[in-house]
Design an enzyme around this catalytic site. Structure first.
Site, PDB file in Angstrom:
ATOM      1  N   ASN A  83       0.799  -1.318  -0.274  1.00 50.20           N
ATOM      2  CA  ASN A  83      -0.647  -0.224  -0.185  1.00 50.20           C
ATOM      3  C   ASN A  83       1.098   1.243  -0.109  1.00 50.20           C
ATOM      4  O   ASN A  83       1.673   0.942   0.878  1.00 50.20           O
ATOM      5  CB  ASN A  83      -1.276  -0.018   1.317  1.00 50.20           C
TER       6      ASN A  83
ATOM      7  N   GLU B 186      -1.884   1.659  -6.161  1.00 47.59           N
ATOM      8  CA  GLU B 186      -0.769   3.043  -6.245  1.00 47.59           C
ATOM      9  C   GLU B 186      -0.001   3.364  -6.892  1.00 47.59           C
ATOM     10  O   GLU B 186       0.211   3.663  -8.115  1.00 47.59           O
ATOM     11  CB  GLU B 186      -0.685   3.106  -4.668  1.00 47.59           C
TER      12      GLU B 186
ATOM     13  N   ASP C  26      -5.249  20.635  10.660  1.00 49.74           N
ATOM     14  CA  ASP C  26      -6.147  19.507   8.972  1.00 49.74           C
ATOM     15  C   ASP C  26      -7.069  20.151   8.353  1.00 49.74           C
ATOM     16  O   ASP C  26      -6.960  21.029   8.194  1.00 49.74           O
ATOM     17  CB  ASP C  26      -7.093  18.482   9.478  1.00 49.74           C
TER      18      ASP C  26
END
Length: 412
Positions: free
Chosen positions: A127, A190, A236
């Site tokens: 990943n 990915e 964030d």
């Protein structure tokens, strides 16, 4: 990444800072003041870059796709590029203090890696995804692993088998690799997606722990074990502070840097953060809406934090198409909070145009869809304690059969 920096320089979209610049607040402030790519020649003694792909046009340039075709082209990707192993990674003694890791805002818990891609491998599956990582000391990072996401699941599986999760962290990759790592792709795809975006093939190297990494300015090798630490607070996507959490610790065992490396930092809540959070979802929404009506474009807006607000441009086939498009968009990207659907004559990238459509084509008693008690984004500060929120869809399209009443005066 260096190739792309030179493309941005040639396009006149690069700002060079030759004077010394501090990693504590000063560099983030400079990045916040512009959407241009900012290249620092002396970022606490090292070269650095911010705002690598802070605009839609920069992302299009990085992917070699015309800006107006960006979403439709990405929606057609098959995640089938070729990944070719081309050598090994040789690492030396790790020391995170040699890297210009930034402290972005005064209330941040500390210095954070923000652009770094964590490549992890377990059970034959690899990943790649970006995780914010708080520097704890010279060889340890606290990583925010979102529950249920792939890195979290691989780590959980490794611990269940009594093992650590091998990881390799890259800093300073080509934007196509970064974009692919921000995209929800089929499991383990990915690097294949990055290869597809780069023309069909991507060379990678193998770390000593078996993890594959693409070309990068800096490579960190290590593992995630059972150790945890406090992580946060940290800003964030909404520009507000995420709370303190207990998160896994990454132990760094090796480090490799290019000669005269260029560090890449992403400003939390800044333009590049919003672009990389939202743009990967636009093709997914595009595909979902195409199943219910004719879709022309999808834009996740900057004012909606690049994540919570979508404008969907459609070609209506029946009067109910806009509401079907709203439901499809919410299903495709469950963190969406507000969706506005517009006609072909409205530019979805122009907030003035979108507001015009709302002003002239919306009746509040007929064209609003309000959905209560649904789960939205955990990043939305107005969510309820149980995580639920309210979603609103706005049908800002013309009534079919009455289009002549909405004709706009133009010279072209």
């Amino acid at each position: 990444m260096r190739e792309f920096i030179e493309k941005m320089r040639a396009a006149g979209r690069l700002t060079e800072v030759s004077s010394p610049c501090s990693t504590e607040y000063e560099a983030p402030k400079r990045a916040a003041a512009t959407d241009d790519l900012v290249l620092f020649e002396d970022l606490d003694g090292m070269r650095g870059v911010m705002n690598l792909v802070a605009t839609r046009s920069a992302l299009a340039l990085a992917l070699d796709i015309r800006e107006e075709s960006l979403v439709s082209m990405l929606a057609g990707c098959r995640f089938d590029g070729e990944v070719a192993v081309d050598g090994k990674v040789t690492t030396g003694h790790p020391d995170l203090s040699r890297i210009p890791i930034m402290k972005h805002y005064p209330l941040d818990a500390g210095r954070y890696l923000t652009s770094a891609i964590v490549f992890s491998r377990y059970g034959g599956v690899q990943n790649g995804s970006i995780h914010r990582m708080q520097m704890l000391d010279k060889t340890h990072l606290a990583a925010r692993l979102v529950e249920g996401r792939h890195t979290y699941n691989l780590h959980k599986a490794a611990l269940a088998d009594g093992e650590n999760l091998p990881v390799a962290i890259t800093i300073g990759t080509h934007p196509a690799v970064t974009f692919a790592s921000c995209t929800r792709v089929p499991e383990g795809k990915e690097l294949a997606y990055a290869a597809e975006l780069r023309g069909g093939m991507l060379p990678v190297r193998e770390c000593s722990n078996g993890v594959l990494v693409p070309d990068a300015e800096i490579v960190l090798e290590g593992y995630i074990g059972a150790e945890t630490a406090e992580e946060g607070p940290f800003v964030d996507i909404t520009g507000t502070y995420d709370p303190i959490r207990i998160q896994p610790v990454i132990t760094i065992t090796g480090m490799q840097m290019k000669r005269d490396p260029i560090y890449h930092g992403i400003l939390p809540g800044g333009a590049e953060h919003k672009m990389l959070m939202g743009a990967p979802y636009e093709p997914k929404i595009y595909t979902a809406v195409s199943g219910v009506t004719g879709v022309k474009n999808v834009v996740l807006t900057s004012g909606g934090c690049g994540y919570l607000h979508a404008v969907v441009q459609i070609k209506k086939r029946t009067q109910g198409d806009a509401k079907n498009a709203i439901m499809a968009a919410f299903a495709a990207h469950t963190s969406l909070k507000h969706v506005v659907v517009v006609d072909e004559d409205i530019d979805p990238t122009s907030l003035t145009e979108v507001e015009y459509a709302i002003a002239t084509r919306v009746r509040g008693d007929e064209d609003l869809m309000v959905i209560t008690g649904v789960r939205g984004s955990s990043l939305d500060p107005c969510r309820l304690a149980d995580g639920t929120n309210v979603k609103v869809g706005v049908d800002a399209t013309m009534v079919m059969g009455r289009e002549d009443e909405f004709v706009r005066a133009r010279w072209d």
